[in-house]
Design an enzyme around this catalytic site. Structure first.
Site, PDB file in Angstrom:
ATOM      1  N   GLY A 131       0.834  -1.205  -0.041  1.00 34.95           N
ATOM      2  CA  GLY A 131      -0.024  -0.054   0.020  1.00 34.95           C
ATOM      3  C   GLY A 131       0.949   1.256  -0.062  1.00 34.95           C
ATOM      4  O   GLY A 131       1.118   1.750   1.116  1.00 34.95           O
ATOM      5  N   TYR A 132       1.453   1.606  -0.977  1.00 35.88           N
ATOM      6  CA  TYR A 132       2.452   2.818  -1.120  1.00 35.88           C
ATOM      7  C   TYR A 132       1.431   4.055  -2.130  1.00 35.88           C
ATOM      8  O   TYR A 132       1.056   4.986  -1.321  1.00 35.88           O
ATOM      9  CB  TYR A 132       3.440   2.549  -2.128  1.00 35.88           C
ATOM     10  CG  TYR A 132       4.471   1.765  -1.131  1.00 35.88           C
ATOM     11  CD1 TYR A 132       4.255   1.292   0.087  1.00 35.88           C
ATOM     12  CD2 TYR A 132       5.693   2.021  -1.558  1.00 35.88           C
ATOM     13  CE1 TYR A 132       5.305   0.670   0.813  1.00 35.88           C
ATOM     14  CE2 TYR A 132       7.005   1.532  -0.625  1.00 35.88           C
ATOM     15  CZ  TYR A 132       6.537   0.541   0.531  1.00 35.88           C
ATOM     16  OH  TYR A 132       7.676   0.180   1.290  1.00 35.88           O
ATOM     17  N   SER A 133       1.260   3.710  -3.296  1.00 36.31           N
ATOM     18  CA  SER A 133       1.071   4.837  -4.282  1.00 36.31           C
ATOM     19  C   SER A 133      -0.416   5.375  -3.825  1.00 36.31           C
ATOM     20  O   SER A 133      -1.190   4.692  -3.487  1.00 36.31           O
ATOM     21  CB  SER A 133       0.996   4.685  -5.702  1.00 36.31           C
ATOM     22  OG  SER A 133       2.299   4.428  -6.004  1.00 36.31           O
ATOM     23  N   GLU A 248      12.902  -4.194  -3.974  1.00 33.98           N
ATOM     24  CA  GLU A 248      11.934  -4.406  -5.186  1.00 33.98           C
ATOM     25  C   GLU A 248      12.855  -3.906  -6.299  1.00 33.98           C
ATOM     26  O   GLU A 248      12.496  -4.492  -7.414  1.00 33.98           O
ATOM     27  CB  GLU A 248      10.677  -3.409  -5.005  1.00 33.98           C
ATOM     28  CG  GLU A 248       9.738  -3.527  -6.136  1.00 33.98           C
ATOM     29  CD  GLU A 248       8.550  -2.832  -6.084  1.00 33.98           C
ATOM     30  OE1 GLU A 248       8.240  -2.156  -5.066  1.00 33.98           O
ATOM     31  OE2 GLU A 248       7.500  -2.942  -6.886  1.00 33.98           O
ATOM     32  N   GLU A 376      12.124   7.933 -14.486  1.00 36.24           N
ATOM     33  CA  GLU A 376      12.721   9.520 -14.419  1.00 36.24           C
ATOM     34  C   GLU A 376      13.214   9.617 -12.809  1.00 36.24           C
ATOM     35  O   GLU A 376      14.254  10.295 -12.598  1.00 36.24           O
ATOM     36  CB  GLU A 376      11.555  10.455 -14.688  1.00 36.24           C
ATOM     37  CG  GLU A 376      11.198  10.673 -16.249  1.00 36.24           C
ATOM     38  CD  GLU A 376      10.738   9.420 -16.709  1.00 36.24           C
ATOM     39  OE1 GLU A 376      10.014   8.845 -16.001  1.00 36.24           O
ATOM     40  OE2 GLU A 376      10.824   9.351 -18.053  1.00 36.24           O
TER      41      GLU A 376
END
Lengths: 403, 376
Positions: A131-133, A248, A376
């Site tokens: 549960g990051y973004s 990751e 990026e």
């Protein structure tokens, strides 16, 4: 410099090969190794297979022995992955638990947390999701706004996560939440372990350009978790979250190289069959793809050797940037090799949108240069933390939205 | 599995780097590149006598030290880093390897000790005015039999051919085609009937010559007519050597770019803080590191002399050629106006990158060769 196995490594390779030969039979052998951690093809059979892997401690290979692992070093992990890929064994289902969460847990968890979670990751009883973004926190991850407030013995969580792979399969989610809204962005974040099976958690599939829905949106509406379900210190979760991202971006890609090699071999076969190999430009691009996937292996081996001397740092970003770009290029090349055939999807008009493997690579690889830190962002990390170039001057950020 | 240099190899690198920093600074490169000979006789001797560089990977039986292509690669990488002006690549990476691959033990015993001692400068003359790098490019015919042959024709683009005391010439037996009939010969640098013309080169740090041969007496190296396998192997080994040399230059231009991006201020900030520049540098690092992985792995394959060598030689040559040229070009762009001046070293690396890319076949050539070698 020596790329042959030491006697110990050769013995380990033999053990892996023998075990796979004995166990990878029948329906398990038929599944095949295609698909990544997000692929749900043959899910139930793959889960069953991986439980057998876990029973014999091939899940959690690198974990310390006291937690059921084999304390395998990097060379042994590479050997295992090589043999696993050569045997065309099923794609793994426990990626987020075994490869991302477990190493983080081992590094930052309390003894009690490790004892609670590691066995069930190894036995494939509990799946994890990440549960990051959030809708407003993609590349700028520290802008997360999911709030967690301590209420007695429980954290109460409100907010929304996106891109949550396999959330619909997971029993647990490692969630980064904002626990101090008044602190600077990086300072008020905590890394929480949240059960998925509760009324306050809603998982909604997010249909992607592939037509499938491996990713999800996850909504937390007064969801809760116990007070001690925080990894690391409260408000010090950014560091923990970055460690997971390091896993990751870093070692996880090693197991991919062989799968990629297989994909390229299949594409070359297709190109032979439809005579695309008669074209000089296609020959050039296939050779370039071969060069790319071989160098991916050499880079991996160099990184592993340096890892023996210390921990993987921001160099992991080089690997992530490299493989995601390579795979995207391969997808584009695959379409050009197929020619007009690439534009036809199996089935009748009106059927489900079902892509073949090459079409799926072409589409799915667009996500790979975005997730786990967009290309990026990787270039920023390489520039600033590997090469030591100056950061961009900070712009006074808008006040964080308070919920 | 271990993909790292040993402590001894790192010590060799340090020693070579210290030597070259002292003997081949930019001012010295610029002095030598303006000369016709293109090298410093005293430094050449010191390389042999003080560091044993010419004898490094030659067999101990013939005056060498018996090290491998891994150590040779390290030395070439350091030479590429400083654009050393010396006939090292031609003597050691081309001619000595050709002699070892083609010549009998007796012939090796005759020629290698001179190279090892730094007394012989040697060149490999195989390319011709047609500019081809494969067997079809070799049209010069050899007439004769036994130990007595004569050569007529022209060899072009011969690296250091104008200063070599010994020239290994690749020709073919008359009436043969393709890979058949390829033969190696040894010709003295001052042989009668040999006219050597130094060429003005775009990359002034690596000299080339045209050799016109008219009835030149030549001694066969190995069995005349069956030299293709030895030539092919020599070219693969040379591609590996050149890849390592290119990696040294590529690493250097990356460092130049990053150093400059940290100190050059525009719009009130170091230009390296702009993503446009930062991302260029990040891409350069990725490519330079990848080029190193390819070149080092190729060195190992050459050292082992295993079946992977032909594939990884072309792989490394193709990748390192592109990576070095890209890095050298970006280095000029990042430096802006100053990078375009004669005074700044950026153009020296840019030119060396291009000449190295072309030498032994460019990236396109090697990708096609690779495609054939892996069965595409």
């Amino acid at each position: 410099m020596d790329f042959t196995d030491t006697p110990e490594e050769a013995a380990f390779r033999d053990e892996v090969r023998t075990w796979l030969g004995e166990h990878l039979v029948g329906e398990f052998a038929e599944i095949g190794g295609r698909g990544g951690p997000a692929d749900e093809t043959s899910w139930d059979a793959r889960v069953e297979w991986e439980r057998i892997l876990g029973r014999d401690r091939w899940v959690g290979l690198s974990w310390p022995e006291e937690y059921g692992g084999r304390a395998a070093n990097f060379a042994e992990q590479v050997i295992f992955n090589e043999e696993y890929a050569k045997a065309n064994a099923p794609a793994r289902v426990s990626f987020f638990g075994e490869q991302l969460f477990a190493p983080t847990l081992i590094a930052y968890g309390t003894e009690e947390q490790k004892r609670r979670f590691l066995p069930k990751i190894q036995s494939i009883e509990e799946f994890w999701c990440q549960g990051y973004s959030e809708p407003n926190a993609g590349s700028d991850l520290s802008n997360i706004q999911t709030r967690a407030v301590l209420d007695g013995d429980e954290w109460v969580i409100n907010g929304q996560k996106v891109w949550t792979t396999l959330a619909h399969r997971a029993q647990w989610c490692f969630v980064i939440t904002r626990t101090d809204p008044d602190a600077p962005a990086h300072k008020g974040i905590s890394y929480m372990l949240v059960p998925m099976d509760q009324p306050g958690v809603t998982v909604r599939p997010l249909r992607q350009m592939t037509g499938t829905a491996e990713f999800n949106e996850v909504f937390f509406d007064d969801a809760s978790t116990a007070k001690d379900m925080v990894l690391g210190e409260v408000n010090d979760g950014w560091k923990v979250a970055m460690a997971t991202l390091g896993f990751e971006r870093g070692t996880a890609f090693l197991s991919q190289q062989l799968a990629f090699q297989g994909e390229l071999a299949e594409l070359i076969e297709v190109a032979h069959k439809n005579s695309a190999t008669d074209e000089a430009t296609i020959r050039q691009r296939l050779a370039q793809a071969y060069i790319g996937v071989q160098i991916m292996k050499y880079n991996g081996m160099r990184m592993l050797t340096s890892l023996k001397k210390g921990a993987l740092g921001p160099e992991a970003s080089i690997g992530k940037l490299y493989w995601s770009t390579w795979h995207r290029d391969l997808g584009e090349l695959a379409m050009d090799v197929l020619g007009p055939e690439s534009q036809i999807v199996v089935g009748e008009p009106g059927d489900d949108y079902a892509l073949n493997e090459l079409q799926r690579t072409f589409m799915f690889s667009r996500s790979e240069t975005i997730y786990a830190g967009a290309s990026e962002i990787q270039r920023n990390i390489i520039g600033e933390r590997v090469l030591g170039l100056p950061r961009e001057p900070k712009i006074e950020s808008a006040p964080k939205e308070k919920t | 599995m271990n993909f790292a240099f040993s402590d001894e190899q790192e010590q060799l690198r340090d020693a070579v780097r210290k030597f070259l920093e002292a003997k081949s600074p930019s001012a010295e490169v610029r002095r030598l590149m303006e000369t016709t000979e293109g090298y410093d006789e005293a430094v050449w001797k010191q390389m042999a006598q003080e560091l044993g560089l010419q004898s490094l990977h030659l067999p101990e039986a013939h005056g060498g030290q018996g090290f491998t292509f891994v150590e040779l690669g390290i030395v070439l990488e350091e030479m590429g880093r400083v654009l050393l002006c010396a006939p090292y690549f031609s003597t050691v990476a081309l001619a000595a390897n050709a002699i070892m691959n083609a010549g009998s033990d007796e012939q090796q015993g005759a020629f290698l000790p001179g190279i090892a001692a730094g007394e012989t400068i040697a060149a490999l003359a195989f390319t011709e005015p047609n500019g081809k790098w494969d067997a079809s490019g070799i049209t010069m015919e050899a007439q004769g039999n036994g130990d007595s042959y004569t050569l007529d024709g022209t060899k072009m683009f011969v690296i250091d051919g104008h200063v070599a005391n010994q020239i290994v010439v690749v020709a073919r037996l008359s009436g043969t085609n393709g890979e058949d009939g390829i033969s190696f010969f040894s010709v003295d640098g001052d042989a009668s009937g040999l006219t050597r013309t130094p060429l003005a080169t775009m990359d002034q740090t690596r000299k080339q010559a045209r050799l016109d041969l008219s009835g030149v007496a030549a001694t066969p190296l190995g069995d005349p007519g069956s030299g293709w396998a030895a030539l092919s192997k020599t070219l693969d080994q040379a591609a590996v050597c050149l890849s390592n040399e290119m990696v040294g230059g590529a690493q250097k231009v990356l460092e130049m770019s990053v150093d400059y991006a940290k100190v050059r201020v525009q719009f009130g900030r170091p230009i390296g803080s702009f993503q446009a520049i930062k991302h260029k540098c990040a891409d350069m690092l990725l490519e330079v590191e990848s080029a190193k992985s390819a070149a080092y792995y190729a060195s190992w394959a050459a050292a082992e002399d295993n079946e992977e060598l032909p594939v990884v030689a072309s792989l490394a040559k193709a990748y390192c050629s592109d990576a070095y040229f890209h890095a050298a070009a970006e280095n000029i762009q990042i430096h802006g106006g100053i990078g375009f001046t004669w005074e700044h070293d950026a153009h020296l690396y840019f030119k060396r990158a291009k000449s190295s890319e072309i030498l032994l076949g460019d990236a396109t050539y090697h990708r096609e060769l690779l495609a054939q070698r892996i069965g595409i």
